[in-house]
Structure formats: structure tokens, C-alpha cells
Design an enzyme around this catalytic site. Structure first.
Site, PDB file in Angstrom:
ATOM      1  N   TRP A  96      -7.693  -2.943   6.156  1.00 10.56           N
ATOM      2  CA  TRP A  96      -9.149  -2.833   6.163  1.00 10.56           C
ATOM      3  C   TRP A  96      -9.670  -2.672   7.593  1.00 10.56           C
ATOM      4  O   TRP A  96      -9.280  -3.408   8.494  1.00 10.56           O
ATOM      5  CB  TRP A  96      -9.797  -4.059   5.566  1.00 10.56           C
ATOM      6  CG  TRP A  96      -9.622  -4.371   4.119  1.00 10.56           C
ATOM      7  CD1 TRP A  96      -9.972  -5.559   3.531  1.00 10.56           C
ATOM      8  CD2 TRP A  96      -9.114  -3.553   3.048  1.00 10.56           C
ATOM      9  NE1 TRP A  96      -9.712  -5.520   2.174  1.00 10.56           N
ATOM     10  CE2 TRP A  96      -9.176  -4.299   1.854  1.00 10.56           C
ATOM     11  CE3 TRP A  96      -8.592  -2.255   2.995  1.00 10.56           C
ATOM     12  CZ2 TRP A  96      -8.755  -3.793   0.626  1.00 10.56           C
ATOM     13  CZ3 TRP A  96      -8.163  -1.761   1.775  1.00 10.56           C
ATOM     14  CH2 TRP A  96      -8.257  -2.512   0.611  1.00 10.56           C
ATOM     15  N   ASN A 212     -12.497   1.908  -0.683  1.00  8.15           N
ATOM     16  CA  ASN A 212     -11.435   1.408  -1.538  1.00  8.15           C
ATOM     17  C   ASN A 212     -11.880   1.353  -2.993  1.00  8.15           C
ATOM     18  O   ASN A 212     -12.843   0.665  -3.324  1.00  8.15           O
ATOM     19  CB  ASN A 212     -11.014  -0.002  -1.084  1.00  8.15           C
ATOM     20  CG  ASN A 212     -10.000  -0.627  -2.010  1.00  8.15           C
ATOM     21  OD1 ASN A 212      -8.969  -0.034  -2.311  1.00  8.15           O
ATOM     22  ND2 ASN A 212     -10.291  -1.830  -2.499  1.00  8.15           N
ATOM     23  N   GLU A 213     -11.212   2.128  -3.837  1.00 15.63           N
ATOM     24  CA  GLU A 213     -11.397   2.120  -5.293  1.00 15.63           C
ATOM     25  C   GLU A 213     -12.845   2.363  -5.735  1.00 15.63           C
ATOM     26  O   GLU A 213     -13.447   1.544  -6.445  1.00 15.63           O
ATOM     27  CB  GLU A 213     -10.867   0.815  -5.894  1.00 15.63           C
ATOM     28  CG  GLU A 213      -9.373   0.627  -5.677  1.00 15.63           C
ATOM     29  CD  GLU A 213      -8.805  -0.584  -6.409  1.00 15.63           C
ATOM     30  OE1 GLU A 213      -9.592  -1.479  -6.785  1.00 15.63           O
ATOM     31  OE2 GLU A 213      -7.578  -0.626  -6.602  1.00 15.63           O
ATOM     32  N   TYR A 293      -1.613   0.233 -11.357  1.00 15.07           N
ATOM     33  CA  TYR A 293      -1.688  -1.141 -11.860  1.00 15.07           C
ATOM     34  C   TYR A 293      -1.719  -1.134 -13.392  1.00 15.07           C
ATOM     35  O   TYR A 293      -2.729  -1.531 -14.005  1.00 15.07           O
ATOM     36  CB  TYR A 293      -2.935  -1.843 -11.316  1.00 15.07           C
ATOM     37  CG  TYR A 293      -2.907  -2.105  -9.830  1.00 15.07           C
ATOM     38  CD1 TYR A 293      -2.069  -3.074  -9.288  1.00 15.07           C
ATOM     39  CD2 TYR A 293      -3.722  -1.379  -8.967  1.00 15.07           C
ATOM     40  CE1 TYR A 293      -2.041  -3.323  -7.928  1.00 15.07           C
ATOM     41  CE2 TYR A 293      -3.710  -1.621  -7.599  1.00 15.07           C
ATOM     42  CZ  TYR A 293      -2.864  -2.589  -7.086  1.00 15.07           C
ATOM     43  OH  TYR A 293      -2.842  -2.835  -5.731  1.00 15.07           O
ATOM     44  N   GLU A 333      -1.622   2.282  -3.410  1.00 17.76           N
ATOM     45  CA  GLU A 333      -1.439   0.902  -3.872  1.00 17.76           C
ATOM     46  C   GLU A 333      -0.617   0.919  -5.147  1.00 17.76           C
ATOM     47  O   GLU A 333      -0.861   1.755  -6.022  1.00 17.76           O
ATOM     48  CB  GLU A 333      -2.781   0.213  -4.191  1.00 17.76           C
ATOM     49  CG  GLU A 333      -3.634  -0.180  -3.006  1.00 17.76           C
ATOM     50  CD  GLU A 333      -4.835  -1.029  -3.437  1.00 17.76           C
ATOM     51  OE1 GLU A 333      -4.749  -1.717  -4.489  1.00 17.76           O
ATOM     52  OE2 GLU A 333      -5.854  -1.011  -2.720  1.00 17.76           O
ATOM     53  N   TRP A 375       1.438  -2.804  -2.643  1.00 16.27           N
ATOM     54  CA  TRP A 375       0.440  -3.870  -2.482  1.00 16.27           C
ATOM     55  C   TRP A 375       1.082  -5.175  -2.894  1.00 16.27           C
ATOM     56  O   TRP A 375       1.499  -5.324  -4.038  1.00 16.27           O
ATOM     57  CB  TRP A 375      -0.774  -3.615  -3.362  1.00 16.27           C
ATOM     58  CG  TRP A 375      -1.841  -4.651  -3.167  1.00 16.27           C
ATOM     59  CD1 TRP A 375      -1.908  -5.891  -3.722  1.00 16.27           C
ATOM     60  CD2 TRP A 375      -2.978  -4.537  -2.297  1.00 16.27           C
ATOM     61  NE1 TRP A 375      -3.017  -6.567  -3.282  1.00 16.27           N
ATOM     62  CE2 TRP A 375      -3.689  -5.760  -2.404  1.00 16.27           C
ATOM     63  CE3 TRP A 375      -3.462  -3.557  -1.439  1.00 16.27           C
ATOM     64  CZ2 TRP A 375      -4.864  -6.003  -1.696  1.00 16.27           C
ATOM     65  CZ3 TRP A 375      -4.635  -3.799  -0.742  1.00 16.27           C
ATOM     66  CH2 TRP A 375      -5.326  -5.012  -0.876  1.00 16.27           C
TER      67      TRP A 375
END
Length: 431
Positions: A96, A212-213, A293, A333, A375
Site C-alpha cells: 500500500w 485495490n478491488e 479467492y 492476489e 496474499w
């Protein structure tokens, strides 16, 4: 006398500041000169290029680096993690470059920055350079952790200029867009206090990630997010033409994408306001990003099902990169939760291996699948920063070996980068 004392106190204060910086970071300040020489990562079609040859990579996420670098007591964790990554043959770390309005905030309020935290980010970049690790730096969070778009909306609301209290107004409110552009410009033009190099001129930085996302649930058509990406990517490129840029997508196919029924994890994924192909097609976006994920995305809690999903998901996106986008695809990720009902560490390693094998096959065939970032990696004593995915890589030798072997497999395809050549010869000779 008062004027003289004022000047004296100013001199003493400045000297004390220098002493503090030296005591905190002095070893790095002295040693970074003459160390690892890195060149900018470029793109040629579906491949990343470094020093004129294709670059496929094995890497990891440690989102916490800037935060942990602020306090002197936790600062050694950054060097320990980067050195461990280099020893494993890893070449890229994602972290980050934001902390908005929370504890140890980089941006305290719109346009107001904490120099102490900025120096921490300086240190992370300078230390990564020393270790021969390139960084992907993310500029804001869609989630609330570390402030994110929620904090930007709150700032606008508190100042009485917000159009809406919706978190998604981050993407369309003119005042918030100005806040974010100011932040981006400040970061990109920051002059590193240790290297003397502006961030936009530093090849240690592999790429910038816009967010992010990103999700915009209030506009499932995807138009709002698409317009934001177009505007912000053009703005980044107007300041920094050296670095590559990605969005930070999870990889979902949107409501008008024919792939949504066959490859999305579930129906809801088409309605989060993003579309992998459309968002990644923008000319000012240099490469596509994907997350993995399956156990969080699907209600089917079956490990073998998750493995099958991973294969389909990755192959589909690599095909997108080759056939439609004509750009590299990075899996930025991936993780398997230790809170799954049937979890055991051996399963997680099987999950990792499927992902690493598909990327290796892509590299062997010169396809668009360009790299993977697990991740997440931690060092010992960081329980408060762990989530259900975090691992200390050296605590489980089989996991350490799995990632190290991937580094060697990729090095055999493309050769080692100059910064790691001698180390990889020794590392891979043992395997």
C-alpha cells in the site's frame, strides 16, 4: 539577542531533525549508493520487458510495509521481509502507498500529509531497491481498511461539499475526484529523502495500481467506474510516463460480457460495477490484474471444486490477455482461507501449486500470464496484521520450497535478472 536566539534555536532544531533521521535511517542513507541498478519495466504486447528481454515473475503481497516502517521498533520487519523475498528468488512485492485519515495516516486530510509517514514510504522504496525487489504501489482502497474511498467521502461530507453520503460517490463526485488527483500528484512527484529520486523517476517501482478491488454497486452497468478509470489513468500518465499502470481489479466479468455465466464465481459477480475486459481495454491501462479467492466468492465450500474453478478462472483471463486485450495479465492476489471448514496447510499448498503451475506454463509458451503475487507474507510477531490468508514463509519448509522452486523455474525460462543472477545460480543449483 532575541533575534539571534531565534536563529540559534532554528539551527539547533534543524540539526536535531537531521540527527533523528540519521539515527532512524542512517544505515540506508549511507549504503544505497552504488547498490542494485534497476531499469524500468516496459511492456511489449502481452509481455513485460526488462533490459530487452521478457520478464515473468514470482512475488508476494505485504500490504503493511509503510505502516510498519513509521515506528522505529517495527522498522526492521521491512528489511527482514524484503531480504527473505530476495533469498527466495522473488522479484516483485505489492504494497500500500496509502493510509487515509487513520492511525499513522499518510494523508491526514485532503492535501495534508504527515512527513514522518512519507519518510517511511521513502524507506520502503529505498530498501526494496537495495534488495533488488520491484514494487507495485496501490494508491487507494475500495475497502474501509486504511481509510479507503469511505474516508474520501467522509472528508467531502464534513466539509459540506459532498454530493452524496454513498461510498460510491468517490467515483463521481467532482470534489472527491479533485482530492484524489491531488493525492496522486503528491505521491508521484514525491522526492525520496534517501535516494533523492522522485517516485515517478524511480525504476524500483514496477507499476502503480489505481485502486485495490474497485466495486461500484450503485451502478452495475459499469459506466461510472469505467469513466473514473479513464479519467484517473489519463491523469496518472500525464504526470508519469515512465511507469506501467493497472486498475487493481478482481477480474469479474460484467453484465454485458458473454463470459459472465461460464466463468464468474456466482451471479452476483456480474453486478458489482466492474468488467474485467472493458476496464482493462482502456489504452492508458498497461496490464490487467486479477485476484483469486474461490472460497470467499462461492457458497460451494468444497476444496476440489475450488481447484477446478482456479484453473478455469486463470486460463480464461490469460486467453483474454492474448486474444482481446493484447496485454499482460497479472494475478496480483491469491489465497486460501485457514477458516475454511476442511482447511489444512497441505491443501493450501496444493492450491498454490495449481496457480504457480498455470503461470509457469504461460511463461513457457510466451503467453500473457505474466506473474503471481501471493496474499500475503509476514514476518514473525505480526499477528495483528495477519488475516486468514497470511503466512510466514520460512515457518513451513514445504511452502518455502514451493515458491523458491517457482522462482527457479521462471529463471530457467528467461534467465535471471542482473540483480539476482549470482544468487539464483546458487539457489537453483541446489534444486
Amino acid at each position: 539577542m532575541l533575534g539571534g536566539n531565534g536563529r540559534l534555536y532554528a539551527i539547533i532544531g534543524f540539526a536535531s531533525c537531521l540527527v533523528f533521521i540519521y539515527m532512524s535511517f542512517g544505515d540506508l542513507w549511507i549504503n544505497f549508493h552504488g547498490r542494485t541498478n534497476l531499469s524500468f519495466v516496459k511492456r511489449n504486447g502481452t509481455q513485460f520487458i526488462v533490459d530487452g528481454r521478457p520478464f515473468y515473475f514470482n512475488g508476494w503481497n505485504s500490504y503493511w510495509m509503510m505502516d510498519q516502517c513509521v515506528e522505529e521498533s517495527s522498522r526492521p520487519r521491512i528489511r527482514e521481509m524484503l531480504q527473505t523475498g530476495a533469498k527466495m528468488g522473488l522479484t516483485v512485492c505489492r504494497t500500500w502507498a496509502f493510509n487515509d485519515g487513520t492511525y499513522n495516516a499518510l494523508q491526514i486530510s485532503p492535501g495534508k500529509f504527515d512527513e514522518r509517514v512519507f519518510r517511511a514510504l521513502d524507506y520502503v522504496i529505498a530498501e526494496a531497491r537495495q534488495q533488488g525487489i520491484r514494487l507495485i504501489l496501490s494508491l487507494v482502497n475500495n475497502l474501509q481498511a486504511y481509510g479507503g474511498k469511505t474516508q474520501y467521502v467522509k472528508w467531502a461530507w464534513d466539509e459540506g461539499v459532498a454530493l452524496s453520503s454513498s461510498n460510491d460517490s468517490f467515483f463521481y463526485d467532482p470534489s472527491i475526484r479533485r482530492y484524489f488527483k491531488n493525492y496522486v500528484k503528491t505521491v508521484l512527484t514525491r522526492k525520496n529523502t534517501f535516494t533523492g529520486i522522485e517516485y515517478r523517476d524511480d525504476p524500483t517501482i514496477f507499476a502503480w495500481e489505481l485502486i485495490n478491488e474497485p466495486r461500484c454497486l450503485t451502478d452495475p452497468s459499469g459506466d461510472t467506474l469505467q469513466e473514473w478509470i479513464e479519467e484517473m489513468s489519463m491523469f496518472v500518465k500525464s504526470i508519469d510516463r515512465n511507469h506501467l499502470l493497472t486498475v487493481g481489479l478482481e477480474g469479474f466479468y460484467g453484465p454485458k460480457n458473454s463470459k459472465r455465466l461460464s466463468f464468474n464465481p456466482e451471479f452476483w459477480a456480474a453486478d458489482v460495477g466492474s468488467d474485467f475486459t472493458r476496464n482493462s481495454m482502456i489504452s492508458t491501462i498497461d496490464f490487467a490484474s486479477v485476484h483469486i479467492y474461490p472460497d470467499h466468492w462461492s457458497h460451494i465450500q468444497n476444496f476440489e471444486y475450488n481447484l477446478r474453478f482456479v484453473s478455469k478462472w486463470m486460463i480464461s483471463h490469460i486467453e483474454d490477455g492474448d486474444k482481446d486485450l493484447k496485454k499482460p495479465v497479472m494475478f496480483t492476489e491469491f489465497g486460501l482461507s485457514n477458516e475454511d471448514l476442511d482447511f489444512d496447510p497441505a491443501q493450501r499448498e496444493r492450491f498454490y501449486k495449481v496457480i504457480l503451475d498455470i503461470l509457469h506454463k504461460s511463461a513457457k509458451r510466451n503467453k500473457s500470464g505474466a506473474g503471481t503475487l501471493v496474499w500475503q507474507f509476514l514476518v514473525e510477531g505480526m499477528e495483528e496484521f495477519n488475516d486468514e490468508f497470511g503466512i510466514v514463509p520460512w515457518k513451513r519448509p514445504s511452502t518455502y520450497q514451493l515458491f523458491t522452486e517457482q522462482s527457479c523455474r521462471l529463471a530457467r525460462i528467461q534467465g535471471a535478472l542482473p540483480s539476482q543472477e549470482e544468487h539464483l545460480k546458487k539457489l537453483c543449483k541446489q534444486r
